[in-house]
Design an enzyme around this catalytic site. Structure first.
Site, PDB file in Angstrom:
ATOM      1  N   GLU A 153      68.370  69.699  17.400  1.00  0.00           N
ATOM      2  CA  GLU A 153      68.868  70.966  16.862  1.00  0.00           C
ATOM      3  C   GLU A 153      69.469  71.790  17.965  1.00  0.00           C
ATOM      4  O   GLU A 153      69.055  71.701  19.117  1.00  0.00           O
ATOM      5  CB  GLU A 153      67.681  71.788  16.318  1.00  0.00           C
ATOM      6  CG  GLU A 153      67.325  71.490  14.912  1.00  0.00           C
ATOM      7  CD  GLU A 153      66.187  72.374  14.415  1.00  0.00           C
ATOM      8  OE1 GLU A 153      65.753  73.290  15.130  1.00  0.00           O
ATOM      9  OE2 GLU A 153      65.750  72.111  13.296  1.00  0.00           O
ATOM     10  N   ARG A 209      51.363  75.684   2.024  1.00  0.00           N
ATOM     11  CA  ARG A 209      49.940  76.034   1.957  1.00  0.00           C
ATOM     12  C   ARG A 209      49.802  77.512   2.311  1.00  0.00           C
ATOM     13  O   ARG A 209      50.789  78.163   2.650  1.00  0.00           O
ATOM     14  CB  ARG A 209      49.172  75.230   2.999  1.00  0.00           C
ATOM     15  CG  ARG A 209      49.824  75.375   4.364  1.00  0.00           C
ATOM     16  CD  ARG A 209      48.978  74.860   5.498  1.00  0.00           C
ATOM     17  NE  ARG A 209      49.777  74.576   6.679  1.00  0.00           N
ATOM     18  CZ  ARG A 209      50.178  75.451   7.577  1.00  0.00           C
ATOM     19  NH1 ARG A 209      49.864  76.731   7.436  1.00  0.00           N
ATOM     20  NH2 ARG A 209      50.908  75.101   8.629  1.00  0.00           N
ATOM     21  N   HIS A 212      55.124  77.157  21.450  1.00  0.00           N
ATOM     22  CA  HIS A 212      55.475  77.013  20.037  1.00  0.00           C
ATOM     23  C   HIS A 212      54.291  77.225  19.109  1.00  0.00           C
ATOM     24  O   HIS A 212      54.337  76.843  17.952  1.00  0.00           O
ATOM     25  CB  HIS A 212      56.118  75.645  19.757  1.00  0.00           C
ATOM     26  CG  HIS A 212      57.268  75.350  20.663  1.00  0.00           C
ATOM     27  ND1 HIS A 212      58.386  76.143  20.715  1.00  0.00           N
ATOM     28  CD2 HIS A 212      57.460  74.371  21.578  1.00  0.00           C
ATOM     29  CE1 HIS A 212      59.228  75.655  21.603  1.00  0.00           C
ATOM     30  NE2 HIS A 212      58.690  74.586  22.156  1.00  0.00           N
ATOM     31  N   LYS A 239      60.709  66.891   8.591  1.00  0.00           N
ATOM     32  CA  LYS A 239      61.680  67.945   8.883  1.00  0.00           C
ATOM     33  C   LYS A 239      63.118  67.505   8.610  1.00  0.00           C
ATOM     34  O   LYS A 239      63.943  68.317   8.199  1.00  0.00           O
ATOM     35  CB  LYS A 239      61.564  68.363  10.348  1.00  0.00           C
ATOM     36  CG  LYS A 239      60.295  69.154  10.678  1.00  0.00           C
ATOM     37  CD  LYS A 239      60.349  69.625  12.130  1.00  0.00           C
ATOM     38  CE  LYS A 239      58.983  69.905  12.721  1.00  0.00           C
ATOM     39  NZ  LYS A 239      58.302  71.075  12.202  1.00  0.00           N
TER      40      LYS A 239
HETATM   41  P1  ADP Z   1      56.159  72.884  14.304  1.00  0.00           P
HETATM   42  O1  ADP Z   1      56.209  72.294  12.925  1.00  0.00           O
HETATM   43  O2  ADP Z   1      55.760  71.888  15.344  1.00  0.00           O
HETATM   44  O3  ADP Z   1      55.387  74.151  14.359  1.00  0.00           O
HETATM   45  P2  ADP Z   1      58.684  74.297  14.041  1.00  0.00           P
HETATM   46  O4  ADP Z   1      59.900  73.594  13.617  1.00  0.00           O
HETATM   47  O5  ADP Z   1      57.990  75.143  13.041  1.00  0.00           O
HETATM   48  O6  ADP Z   1      57.676  73.225  14.667  1.00  0.00           O
HETATM   49  O7  ADP Z   1      59.010  75.164  15.311  1.00  0.00           O
HETATM   50  C1  ADP Z   1      58.007  75.810  16.031  1.00  0.00           C
HETATM   51  C2  ADP Z   1      58.588  76.896  16.946  1.00  0.00           C
HETATM   52  O8  ADP Z   1      59.565  76.348  17.836  1.00  0.00           O
HETATM   53  C3  ADP Z   1      59.328  77.964  16.224  1.00  0.00           C
HETATM   54  O9  ADP Z   1      58.457  78.964  15.776  1.00  0.00           O
HETATM   55  C4  ADP Z   1      60.272  78.470  17.285  1.00  0.00           C
HETATM   56  O10 ADP Z   1      59.589  79.320  18.166  1.00  0.00           O
HETATM   57  C5  ADP Z   1      60.635  77.241  18.039  1.00  0.00           C
HETATM   58  N1  ADP Z   1      61.884  76.662  17.540  1.00  0.00           N
HETATM   59  C6  ADP Z   1      61.998  75.745  16.560  1.00  0.00           C
HETATM   60  N2  ADP Z   1      63.283  75.429  16.335  1.00  0.00           N
HETATM   61  C7  ADP Z   1      64.011  76.143  17.194  1.00  0.00           C
HETATM   62  C8  ADP Z   1      65.417  76.246  17.479  1.00  0.00           C
HETATM   63  N3  ADP Z   1      66.319  75.529  16.832  1.00  0.00           N
HETATM   64  N4  ADP Z   1      65.816  77.106  18.443  1.00  0.00           N
HETATM   65  C9  ADP Z   1      64.900  77.837  19.132  1.00  0.00           C
HETATM   66  N5  ADP Z   1      63.592  77.763  18.919  1.00  0.00           N
HETATM   67  C10 ADP Z   1      63.134  76.939  17.973  1.00  0.00           C
END
Ligand code: ADP
Length: 667
Positions: A200, A297, A235, A116
């Site tokens: 973040e 994917r 999440h 990431k």
């Molecule tokens: P993973 O790869 O573990 O699935 P992601 O980066 O895709 O992690 O984030 C998963 C979820 O977490 C997102 O769909 C969202 O709901 C929440 N999320 C991620 N980043 C943020 C953020 N900066 N602020 C608020 N919610 C977030």
């Protein structure tokens, strides 16, 4: 186009890929672990190769075994599905080194998006908006705490190698930062072997909106609109829909453009998804969304986008992988209606969503298409009789509905979920149906916190209606369906003028014992009393296992399903599970094991119906036991032969006395 492909996956996604390949005239090879030897995806494929024992590390993650299987069967290309090896650049390189085609993006595109932090840096330089935060190399806790303060609380700590919500911590108070960082690093190390985390800004009222992209090897990149995946628990996505509620053309165009920019920046090819986090505190804005990550994917939730575009994404993947050009341009694409997907899982929502296991003794879905377009589409990798093991993800099916508008789609989803009837394991069907009916969701007021906020109401079980145990008890006694057997003995187990005869049934529900007394007042007419109250029921008809009954002047339908030692009763969209500790109901379930027929209570042996050596069929009456003004017909728990009858008419027997024995089952 390929002649033959191998699918390096299992479950519904393997079945989904096989279905499209077959439609295109492409032969298919499945791979399977020992636990999956009899699985649906194996049965669907033209050929199947065993790749190892149940654990994924010894089977579905063994790239060399999978590549060997492709070479042995003459498959020309490998479709990875999602999960497992789908985003492993080393696997892609090995596949290509073996002279095979990987149906997915180039290894370097996967690598670019793999971590990431690096992905965010790359996207930033490509002009893609990213969530403000720190994604550098410094891992000193004090330094990171300083970064968090500079970003401004609340912040989100994320494992850079993360996925599936693991290694993620929301920190609202600076005092909690150090602990949260340690926790996230530990989890990241355990899950991904890489403790590094990034920090973040936590977006307020976050909405997860992702853009589906497709790229070919000829420089064409298009987007296929958005999906809103804001309904999440920890999440993880629970319900996804397309298009996103409240989406406007300008914001859609901005997100689509940005997603295409992201895909171009990494030389993407095939199907991919660019995930954004959007500020949901007001209307969507074209400066109110930020890149989170790209999934390189096909996504679990791709069917909602297939529904609104009318396309088959697996077909497109195969065409692109075979070197063809995308058969359309951006301006050819239109959104048709609204689609919603719910992920049906074997899990116990009431008990903290604990994964459930068990054999699916009964599985019935409403009429639907599978792996292809339809107003109701149910993509499932399991069949009745399959075992849900702890080895793999316990997703049972994806329930996808497509309707002209969002309100109709949600209404349809709720009613379809009510009709998904699964016994033998606990499922989240009722939780999903409650979600589909939730007023905020219906109003389009979604954000990733909705489920957590509303969890109690969404997982609360409605109180047990008194009809449910009464119907379950009648099912246990074999009294729900009238017997049309002219044999008066048989009809004893069906409806007869019992007059004042009364039966006593003990059921267990949710760990509570329920004592029921049942009286038959006339043909199909029963009175039941239980700790829940008195109920009068009239059975007025039955069809394919379902019972139509009247209670309190209202006609309804119930569907009892008997499994070993239990009865699952589907009533008004809710499954009520009862266990039947009482062996008296041998005719409707198998838990007695079949060899001994035991007196369920002290009583007087009535007329015998069988003798040693008789061949009997399951459910056939064996003898009558009279006890406390009640008469009980004890029935054969299975087909078989009576080995010995240990009592005679007129005997007084004690609770638990073995009355009769059946010959052990052969084979
Ligand atoms: P993973 O790869 O573990 O699935 P992601 O980066 O895709 O992690 O984030 C998963 C979820 O977490 C997102 O769909 C969202 O709901 C929440 N999320 C991620 N980043 C943020 C953020 N900066 N602020 C608020 N919610 C977030």
């Amino acid at each position: 186009m390929f002649r033959k492909i191998l699918i390096a996956n299992r479950g519904e996604i393997a079945a989904r890929v096989i279905t499209t390949a077959r439609r295109m005239g492409i032969a298919t090879v499945a791979v399977h672990s020992d636990a999956d030897a009899g699985a649906l995806h194996v049965a669907l494929a033209d050929e199947a190769v065993r790749i190892g024992p149940a654990p994924v590390a010894e089977s579905y993650l063994r790239s060399e075994a999978i590549i060997a299987a492709a070479l042995k069967t003459g498959a020309q290309a490998i479709h990875p599905g999602y999960g497992f090896l789908s985003e492993n650049p080393g696997f892609v390189a090995d596949v290509e080194a073996a002279g095979l085609v990987f149906i997915g993006p180039p290894a370097q595109a996967i690598r670019a998006m793999g971590l990431k932090d690096a992905a965010k840096a790359l996207m930033q330089s490509a002009g893609v908006p990213v969530v403000p935060g720190y994604h550098g190399e410094n891992r000193d806790p004090a330094f990171l705490a300083g970064q968090a303060a500079a970003i401004g609380y609340p912040v989100l700590i994320k494992a850079r190698a993360g996925g599936g919500g693991k290694g993620m911590r929301l920190v609202e108070d600076p005092a909690d930062f150090a602990d949260a960082l340690q926790g996230a690093e530990r989890e990241a190390q355990a899950s991904f072997g890489d403790p590094a985390c990034l920090i973040e800004k936590y977006v307020a009222r976050p909405r997860h909106i992702e853009i589906q992209v497709f790229a070919d090897a000829h420089g064409n990149v298009v987007h296929l609109f958005e999906r809103d995946c804001s309904l999440q628990r920890r999440h993880q996505k629970v319900i996804e829909e397309a298009p996103a509620p409240g989406m406007t053309e300008p914001v859609r165009a901005a997100m689509g453009r940005t997603a295409i920019q992201a895909a171009r920046a990494i030389g993407y090819r095939g199907a991919g998804t660019v995930e954004f986090i959007a500020d949901g505190s007001g209307s969507l804005r074209d400066d109110g969304f930020w890149f989170m990550e790209m999934n390189t994917r096909l996504q679990v939730e791709h069917p909602v986008s297939e529904a609104i575009t009318g396309l088959d994404f697996v077909e497109l993947q195969l065409r692109v992988a075979a070197g063809e050009e995308l058969p359309f341009r951006q301006e050819d694409l239109r959104i048709d209606g609204h689609a919603v997907e719910a992920r049906l899982y074997a899990e116990d929502a009431e008990r903290g969503f604990l994964p459930a296991t068990g054999r699916l003794t009964y599985l019935s879905f409403p009429p639907a298409t599978a792996f292809t377009h339809g107003p109701v589409r149910i993509d499932s990798g399991v069949r009745q009789g399959d075992e849900i093991t702890p080895w793999y993800d316990p997703m049972l099916a994806k329930v996808i509905v497509h309707a002209p508008d969002r309100a109709s789609a949600l209404a349809r989803l709720a009613s379809v979920l009510d009709e998904c009837r699964i016994a033998g394991s606990t499922t989240n069907a009722e939780f999903l149906a409650a979600l589909a009916r939730h007023p905020d969701f219906r109003a389009g007021a979604v954000d990733t916190g909705l489920i957590a906020r509303e969890l109690e109401g969404l997982t609360a079980r409605p109180p047990l209606p008194p009809e449910a145990p009464a119907l379950a008890a009648l099912a246990a006694l074999d009294l729900l369906f009238p017997s049309d057997d002219p044999d008066p003995w048989r009809s004893l187990t069906g409806w007869r003028g019992w007059g004042t005869a009364e039966s006593h049934v003990v059921l267990a529900h949710g760990g509570e014992r329920l004592d029921l007394r049942l009286r038959q007042l006339g043909p199909g007419e029963f009175a039941a009393s239980s700790p829940l109250g008195e109920t009068a029921l009239t059975i007025i008809g039955h069809r394919s296992g379902e019972v139509r009954f009247v209670s309190g002047g209202v006609q309804r339908t119930a569907h009892p399903v008997a499994g070993p030692g239990r009865i699952s009763l589907f009533l008004d969209g809710v499954k009520h599970d009862f266990s039947v500790p009482d062996p008296l109901s041998g005719g409707t379930h198998d838990h007695v094991g079949g060899d001994a027929i035991i007196a369920p209570m002290p009583g007087l042996v009535g007329p015998l119906r069988t003798r040693a050596g008789d061949r009997v069929r399951k459910g056939e009456p064996l003898l009558l036991l009279e006890a406390m003004k009640m008469e009980h017909v004890l029935t054969a728990p299975r087909d078989g032969v009576v080995a010995e009858v240990l009592v005679a008419e007129g005997d007084q027997v004690g609770d638990g006395t073995v009355l009769l024995r059946m010959e052990a089952e052969v084979g």
